[in-house]
Design a protein around this motif. Structure first.
Motif, PDB file in Angstrom:
ATOM      1  N   LYS A  49       0.861  -1.319  -0.034  1.00 34.02           N
ATOM      2  CA  LYS A  49       0.105  -0.035  -0.060  1.00 34.02           C
ATOM      3  C   LYS A  49       0.906   1.152  -0.079  1.00 34.02           C
ATOM      4  N   ASN A  50       1.911   1.356   0.839  1.00 39.27           N
ATOM      5  CA  ASN A  50       2.356   2.643   0.932  1.00 39.27           C
ATOM      6  C   ASN A  50       3.894   2.262   1.753  1.00 39.27           C
TER       7      ASN A  50
ATOM      8  N   TRP B  36      10.910   5.774  -3.075  1.00 47.11           N
ATOM      9  CA  TRP B  36      10.955   4.524  -4.304  1.00 47.11           C
ATOM     10  C   TRP B  36       9.530   4.313  -4.835  1.00 47.11           C
ATOM     11  N   THR B  37       9.034   3.600  -5.950  1.00 51.61           N
ATOM     12  CA  THR B  37       7.943   3.414  -6.494  1.00 51.61           C
ATOM     13  C   THR B  37       6.997   2.435  -5.935  1.00 51.61           C
ATOM     14  N   VAL B  38       5.798   2.877  -5.496  1.00 55.47           N
ATOM     15  CA  VAL B  38       4.605   1.689  -5.277  1.00 55.47           C
ATOM     16  C   VAL B  38       3.626   1.687  -6.131  1.00 55.47           C
ATOM     17  N   ALA B  39       3.288   0.535  -6.761  1.00 52.12           N
ATOM     18  CA  ALA B  39       2.357   0.760  -7.789  1.00 52.12           C
ATOM     19  C   ALA B  39       1.756  -0.721  -8.010  1.00 52.12           C
ATOM     20  N   ASP B  40       0.573  -1.272  -7.712  1.00 52.61           N
ATOM     21  CA  ASP B  40       0.056  -2.318  -8.008  1.00 52.61           C
ATOM     22  C   ASP B  40       0.462  -3.500  -6.964  1.00 52.61           C
TER      23      ASP B  40
ATOM     24  N   LEU C 147       6.920  -2.665  -4.489  1.00 49.63           N
ATOM     25  CA  LEU C 147       7.458  -1.702  -4.250  1.00 49.63           C
ATOM     26  C   LEU C 147       9.090  -1.912  -5.196  1.00 49.63           C
ATOM     27  N   THR C 148       9.183  -0.898  -5.981  1.00 47.69           N
ATOM     28  CA  THR C 148      10.478  -0.989  -7.100  1.00 47.69           C
ATOM     29  C   THR C 148      11.418   0.059  -6.718  1.00 47.69           C
TER      30      THR C 148
ATOM     31  N   SER D 162      13.992   2.845  -6.892  1.00 47.98           N
ATOM     32  CA  SER D 162      14.307   4.188  -7.733  1.00 47.98           C
ATOM     33  C   SER D 162      15.711   4.159  -7.869  1.00 47.98           C
TER      34      SER D 162
ATOM     35  N   SER E  71      12.207  -5.321  -8.100  1.00 44.05           N
ATOM     36  CA  SER E  71      11.033  -5.097  -7.138  1.00 44.05           C
ATOM     37  C   SER E  71      10.746  -5.890  -5.911  1.00 44.05           C
TER      38      SER E  71
ATOM     39  N   ARG F 225       7.976  -7.164  -2.775  1.00 43.55           N
ATOM     40  CA  ARG F 225       6.638  -7.288  -1.984  1.00 43.55           C
ATOM     41  C   ARG F 225       6.702  -7.894  -0.764  1.00 43.55           C
TER      42      ARG F 225
END
Length: 262
Positions: free
Chosen positions: A63-64, A79-83, A86-87, A89, A252, A254
């Motif tokens: 989520k965050n 870093w990037t959180v999507a779907d 966590l990826t 940066s 990434s 998770r």
């Protein structure tokens, strides 16, 4: 009264038998080895083995990044959180991230994925790391290496599953790029005397995709890219994720959780 010889011998035998019986220990009972306290706490397991149990601290649930900060200046992690993923940066200035909380001894679960379109070779192919204790800026601390080691030759104490530059994995259970990989780690932090000398060293046990790759390995100190490992005193420390500077596509993560251990 005069004791007849035959009666004397019988009395002596009786006394000897009684003495021998008195010296014999009582026969063991099953209750002698049964312990009823302290009663272990009840922990409800996750729905699956990878899901956090009831006493886990969830560090990333898709989520965050509320549980993470920049290692450099403790600002919010960028870093990037999507779907639910966590990826890393690799943008200039992003750098490594670490947990807001600090830990000592723990059980860690973390899942990671090398991009299917990964490029590069050797250490420049999906390089990252889980620092089991972050003891300072940059890459200071104790690193469990992340790398695409599915079909990628490098020094063996730097492949996935290694305690970087210290412990060669006992096996190579890497899945191919594009598939999720799992680390389950038991971390025993080092302890120190008042004068900062080592009281007990650090130990790491690592299960990689269900395969034991580090078996209670005794660390020689912090993991260094150049030079020999050494210990420096600390009490508790964050867990750190590395944004490696190689040019390959970012990896990434998770489903990250931790259970504190006594």
């Amino acid at each position: 009264m005069r004791i007849q010889p035959s009666n004397f011998l019988a009395l002596a035998a009786l006394i000897a038998a009684t003495s021998l019986t008195a010296q014999q220990p009582a026969a063991p009972k099953h209750q002698d080895t049964e312990v009823y306290e302290p009663v272990p706490p009840i922990v409800t397991p996750g729905i699956t083995d990878s899901a956090p149990p009831s006493d886990a601290i969830v560090l990333f649930d898709g989520k965050n990044l509320d549980q993470w900060v920049s290692t450099k200046d403790k600002s919010p992690a960028a870093w990037t959180v999507a779907d639910g993923i966590l990826t890393v940066s690799k943008a200039p200035g992003s750098g490594n991230i670490e947990t807001r909380r600090t830990f000592k001894n723990y059980q860690l679960h973390i899942e990671w994925r090398i991009p299917e379109n990964i490029t590069g070779t050797d250490q420049a192919r999906g390089n990252s790391g889980v620092f089991l204790a972050s003891t300072g800026p940059g890459d200071a601390g104790y690193e469990l290496q992340i790398l695409d080691s599915y079909n990628n030759k490098t020094y063996v104490n730097g492949q996935a599953g290694s305690i970087y530059k210290q412990a060669i994995p006992l096996a190579n259970p890497n899945r191919k790029p594009g598939e999720w990989q799992t680390y389950d780690v038991i971390w025993t932090a080092p302890t120190f005397n008042a004068d900062a000398t080592v009281k007990t060293p650090a130990y790491a046990t690592v299960i990689f995709n269900g395969v034991l790759v580090e078996n209670h390995f005794e660390l020689k100190g912090e993991t260094l890219y150049i030079g020999q490992p050494f210990y420096k005193k600390y009490d508790t420390a964050p867990i750190k994720l590395q944004a490696h500077g190689d040019k390959s596509e970012p990896i990434s993560f998770r489903n990250i959780w931790v259970r504190e251990l006594k």
